[in-house]
Design a protein around this motif. Structure first.
Motif, PDB file in Angstrom:
ATOM      1  N   UNK A  85      46.848  49.445  56.985  1.00 60.17           N
ATOM      2  CA  UNK A  85      47.480  48.454  57.416  1.00 60.17           C
ATOM      3  C   UNK A  85      47.743  47.594  56.030  1.00 60.17           C
ATOM      4  N   UNK A  86      47.771  47.988  55.051  1.00 60.73           N
ATOM      5  CA  UNK A  86      48.162  47.288  53.787  1.00 60.73           C
ATOM      6  C   UNK A  86      49.576  47.181  53.681  1.00 60.73           C
ATOM      7  N   UNK A  87      50.190  46.209  53.597  1.00 57.40           N
ATOM      8  CA  UNK A  87      51.970  45.981  53.305  1.00 57.40           C
ATOM      9  C   UNK A  87      52.212  45.880  52.052  1.00 57.40           C
ATOM     10  N   UNK A  88      53.167  47.026  51.383  1.00 54.24           N
ATOM     11  CA  UNK A  88      53.522  46.912  50.254  1.00 54.24           C
ATOM     12  C   UNK A  88      54.894  46.655  50.119  1.00 54.24           C
ATOM     13  N   UNK A  89      55.480  45.876  49.441  1.00 55.00           N
ATOM     14  CA  UNK A  89      57.172  45.552  49.627  1.00 55.00           C
ATOM     15  C   UNK A  89      57.541  46.446  48.245  1.00 55.00           C
ATOM     16  N   UNK A  90      58.698  47.268  48.641  1.00 51.81           N
ATOM     17  CA  UNK A  90      59.086  47.930  47.437  1.00 51.81           C
ATOM     18  C   UNK A  90      60.555  47.635  47.254  1.00 51.81           C
ATOM     19  N   UNK A  91      60.969  47.297  45.945  1.00 52.78           N
ATOM     20  CA  UNK A  91      62.185  46.822  45.554  1.00 52.78           C
ATOM     21  C   UNK A  91      62.959  48.032  44.514  1.00 52.78           C
ATOM     22  N   UNK A  92      63.971  48.216  44.705  1.00 54.46           N
ATOM     23  CA  UNK A  92      64.721  49.020  43.805  1.00 54.46           C
ATOM     24  C   UNK A  92      65.921  47.794  43.013  1.00 54.46           C
TER      25      UNK A  92
END
Length: 296
Positions: free
Chosen positions: A233-240
């Motif tokens: 339930x840990x949210x990690x935002x990913x950006x390219x």
């Protein structure tokens, strides 16, 4: 940029058809991103020995292919930069957001990075690219992004050069881990709220496998991010982050189409294109910092 709401919640079946039809009919031709018609799509399905009575509407697929082409040719194209444009943006950002600079040198005495003192931020690293000769320059996209992230984090630290895999832990026990070292993480690679990758090829003259691999790498990152969320339930935002007009718009349109698909499928949370970092980074940082306040 973030995914358009019209396409954000499409089914996996929809994206399967986008992928297969694009492969059959092509992503681009003669310098243009292809906009497939209903007739084109039906022909492709018949050609592939597939039913034309499919579980997503052909009309939706037609609309998406037009949307994808318009996004690339009227929006993304305006953000992608030439080397000279990227250098100009870098100089403007340095002048506006930094107050001083020191150089870092390798063992041969050559400058291999600069460290800028950022107004209201932590020192930001501006590395050199891996090119040689006259193509060896500051990695403008990375440098500009590091300076802007530092400024908008307003003194909070972040990892600008991770040398370890991103991991999620609890009481010292690993709960999840990603497969690759990323180009940046906030606040760090241990329990990150956000991770990101730079794909910038200003001086590339041929669109090789290293660049095309960006698509598959981003897909893997999204899969592992989702796996961590499902298990912890840990949210990690990913950006390219990506840039280079020639590499992406003149040589690699088909892979740019795939990256737009990844964004709208949800494999990437944010896609920052060249000069767009000026407006995209403040919004991304706001989102990362807000996520710290959310309950687990």
């Amino acid at each position: 940029m973030i995914a358009d709401d019209s396409w954000r919640n499409q089914s996996q079946a929809f994206w399967n058809y986008v992928r297969v039809i694009s492969e059959n009919l092509g992503y681009s031709r003669s310098g243009k991103v292809l906009r497939h018609s209903e007739k084109d799509i039906r022909r492709a399905l018949i050609d592939l020995n597939l039913s034309t009575n499919i579980n997503v509407t052909i009309g939706q697929l037609v609309q998406y292919f037009h949307f994808r082409a318009d996004l690339i040719e009227t929006t993304i194209a305006t953000y992608l930069q030439t080397p000279n444009e990227a250098r100009t943006l870098f100089e403007e950002v340095v002048a506006r957001y930094t107050t001083s600079v020191t150089s870092r040198f390798n063992q041969n005495g050559h400058e291999n990075a600069r460290v800028y003192t950022v107004k209201n931020g932590v020192p930001a690293i501006a590395p050199y690219n891996k090119q040689k000769g006259h193509k060896r320059e500051i990695d403008y996209l990375t440098a500009v992004s590091n300076i802007l992230i530092s400024h908008h984090l307003a003194g909070e630290d972040f990892d600008q050069d991770p040398h370890r895999l991103p991991v999620v832990t609890e009481s010292g026990i690993i709960q999840g881990a990603m497969s690759r070292r990323m180009d940046g993480a906030y606040p760090s690679c241990v329990n990150p709220l956000a991770v990101w990758e730079f794909k910038c090829y200003y001086y590339t003259t041929t669109f090789g496998s290293k660049i095309s691999d960006a698509v598959y790498i981003a897909s893997l990152d999204g899969y592992e991010r989702d796996e961590i969320f499902n298990n912890t339930a840990r949210r990690i935002y990913t950006t390219l982050f990506l840039d280079a007009y020639s590499a992406w718009l003149e040589q690699g349109k088909s892979y740019l189409c795939r990256i737009v698909d990844l964004l709208h499928r949800g494999s990437i949370d944010d896609l920052a294109i060249g000069a767009e970092v000026l407006t995209a980074i403040p919004e991304m940082v706001k989102k990362w910092r807000s996520s710290k306040l959310l309950p687990d």
